[in-house]
Design a protein around this motif. Structure first.
Motif, PDB file in Angstrom:
ATOM      1  N   GLU A  73       0.840  -1.196   0.000  1.00  0.00           N
ATOM      2  CA  GLU A  73       0.000   0.000   0.000  1.00  0.00           C
ATOM      3  C   GLU A  73       0.872   1.241   0.000  1.00  0.00           C
ATOM      4  O   GLU A  73       1.987   1.237   0.532  1.00  0.00           O
ATOM      5  CB  GLU A  73      -0.916   0.048   1.230  1.00  0.00           C
ATOM      6  CG  GLU A  73      -2.037  -0.964   1.229  1.00  0.00           C
ATOM      7  CD  GLU A  73      -3.148  -0.668   0.242  1.00  0.00           C
ATOM      8  OE1 GLU A  73      -3.046   0.287  -0.556  1.00  0.00           O
ATOM      9  OE2 GLU A  73      -4.138  -1.410   0.254  1.00  0.00           O
ATOM     10  N   LEU A  74       0.337   2.316  -0.567  1.00  0.00           N
ATOM     11  CA  LEU A  74       0.999   3.603  -0.580  1.00  0.00           C
ATOM     12  C   LEU A  74      -0.069   4.681  -0.535  1.00  0.00           C
ATOM     13  O   LEU A  74      -1.049   4.605  -1.275  1.00  0.00           O
ATOM     14  CB  LEU A  74       1.827   3.739  -1.851  1.00  0.00           C
ATOM     15  CG  LEU A  74       2.574   5.050  -2.048  1.00  0.00           C
ATOM     16  CD1 LEU A  74       3.912   4.783  -2.719  1.00  0.00           C
ATOM     17  CD2 LEU A  74       1.779   6.052  -2.836  1.00  0.00           C
ATOM     18  N   GLU A 133     -13.618  -0.596   4.144  1.00  0.00           N
ATOM     19  CA  GLU A 133     -14.425  -1.591   3.409  1.00  0.00           C
ATOM     20  C   GLU A 133     -14.752  -1.132   1.994  1.00  0.00           C
ATOM     21  O   GLU A 133     -14.966  -1.939   1.106  1.00  0.00           O
ATOM     22  CB  GLU A 133     -15.744  -1.877   4.154  1.00  0.00           C
ATOM     23  CG  GLU A 133     -15.576  -2.519   5.515  1.00  0.00           C
ATOM     24  CD  GLU A 133     -15.300  -1.491   6.613  1.00  0.00           C
ATOM     25  OE1 GLU A 133     -15.723  -0.326   6.514  1.00  0.00           O
ATOM     26  OE2 GLU A 133     -14.622  -1.875   7.589  1.00  0.00           O
ATOM     27  N   ALA A 134     -14.777   0.186   1.771  1.00  0.00           N
ATOM     28  CA  ALA A 134     -15.076   0.725   0.446  1.00  0.00           C
ATOM     29  C   ALA A 134     -13.838   0.783  -0.442  1.00  0.00           C
ATOM     30  O   ALA A 134     -13.903   1.252  -1.575  1.00  0.00           O
ATOM     31  CB  ALA A 134     -15.690   2.121   0.585  1.00  0.00           C
ATOM     32  N   GLY A 135     -12.698   0.321   0.084  1.00  0.00           N
ATOM     33  CA  GLY A 135     -11.470   0.322  -0.697  1.00  0.00           C
ATOM     34  C   GLY A 135     -10.756   1.663  -0.726  1.00  0.00           C
ATOM     35  O   GLY A 135      -9.926   1.910  -1.585  1.00  0.00           O
ATOM     36  N   LYS A 136     -11.095   2.541   0.216  1.00  0.00           N
ATOM     37  CA  LYS A 136     -10.486   3.873   0.265  1.00  0.00           C
ATOM     38  C   LYS A 136      -9.729   4.055   1.566  1.00  0.00           C
ATOM     39  O   LYS A 136     -10.001   3.389   2.552  1.00  0.00           O
ATOM     40  CB  LYS A 136     -11.558   4.943   0.134  1.00  0.00           C
ATOM     41  CG  LYS A 136     -12.357   4.828  -1.155  1.00  0.00           C
ATOM     42  CD  LYS A 136     -13.056   6.115  -1.458  1.00  0.00           C
ATOM     43  CE  LYS A 136     -13.823   6.013  -2.750  1.00  0.00           C
ATOM     44  NZ  LYS A 136     -13.041   6.320  -3.903  1.00  0.00           N
ATOM     45  N   PHE A 137      -8.791   4.991   1.543  1.00  0.00           N
ATOM     46  CA  PHE A 137      -8.093   5.352   2.771  1.00  0.00           C
ATOM     47  C   PHE A 137      -8.913   6.395   3.517  1.00  0.00           C
ATOM     48  O   PHE A 137      -9.501   7.276   2.900  1.00  0.00           O
ATOM     49  CB  PHE A 137      -6.712   5.954   2.462  1.00  0.00           C
ATOM     50  CG  PHE A 137      -5.728   4.969   1.920  1.00  0.00           C
ATOM     51  CD1 PHE A 137      -5.299   3.894   2.686  1.00  0.00           C
ATOM     52  CD2 PHE A 137      -5.210   5.123   0.648  1.00  0.00           C
ATOM     53  CE1 PHE A 137      -4.380   2.989   2.186  1.00  0.00           C
ATOM     54  CE2 PHE A 137      -4.288   4.227   0.142  1.00  0.00           C
ATOM     55  CZ  PHE A 137      -3.875   3.152   0.907  1.00  0.00           C
TER      56      PHE A 137
END
Length: 152
Positions: A73-74, A133-137
């Protein structure tokens, strides 16, 4: 054949222009004042340039994957800088036992493919870095992690 150049309007179908800035409308007696408080689109200003951290993050991840680095991750965040306005820092999560110090030189070399205002000023090892859960940071969470409150 020369490509036709034309100007495009800045307003929408209803005649409004959307700037991307967030603002407060402040009433002072009979005067109204508009105070810019930030951006709605996440853009920052760095070295006189408008920078979109999400786009920088995506570009860096593509470079990292092309180079075969063991980065899971970045995420890039803005930090205030007295000279630049804001500068980017990169939080990274590496695979298992990998050490950031082993890959930092290559990360800096890869970042040189971007404009100076888009290059992270530092890379921070963040083994806890995960998306929701939404795939966002959750950027606010990671900003707090990056700048913990000073103890007094």
């Amino acid at each position: 054949r020369e490509q036709e150049q034309r100007l495009e309007g800045l307003v929408d179908a209803d005649g409004w222009w959307h700037s991307g800035d967030a603002a407060d409308l402040i009433e002072e007696g009979l005067n109204l004042q508009l105070k810019i408080v930030g951006r709605l689109d996440g853009a920052i200003h760095s070295g006189g340039e408008t920078v979109f951290p999400d786009q920088v993050q995506q570009a860096l991840m593509e470079l990292v994957h092309q180079a075969g680095l063991p980065l899971v991750e970045l995420m890039v965040l803005a930090e205030p800088d007295p000279l630049w306005g804001d500068r980017l820092v990169a939080l990274v999560r590496l695979e298992h036992d990998e050490k950031l110090s082993t890959h930092e030189k290559l990360l800096n070399q890869l970042a040189k493919q971007l404009q100076p205002c888009q290059r992270p000023q530092c890379w921070i090892d963040c083994p806890e870095l995960v998306r929701n859960e939404a795939g966002k940071f959750q950027r606010s969470q990671w900003r707090k992690w990056l700048s913990p409150p000073e103890s007094g």
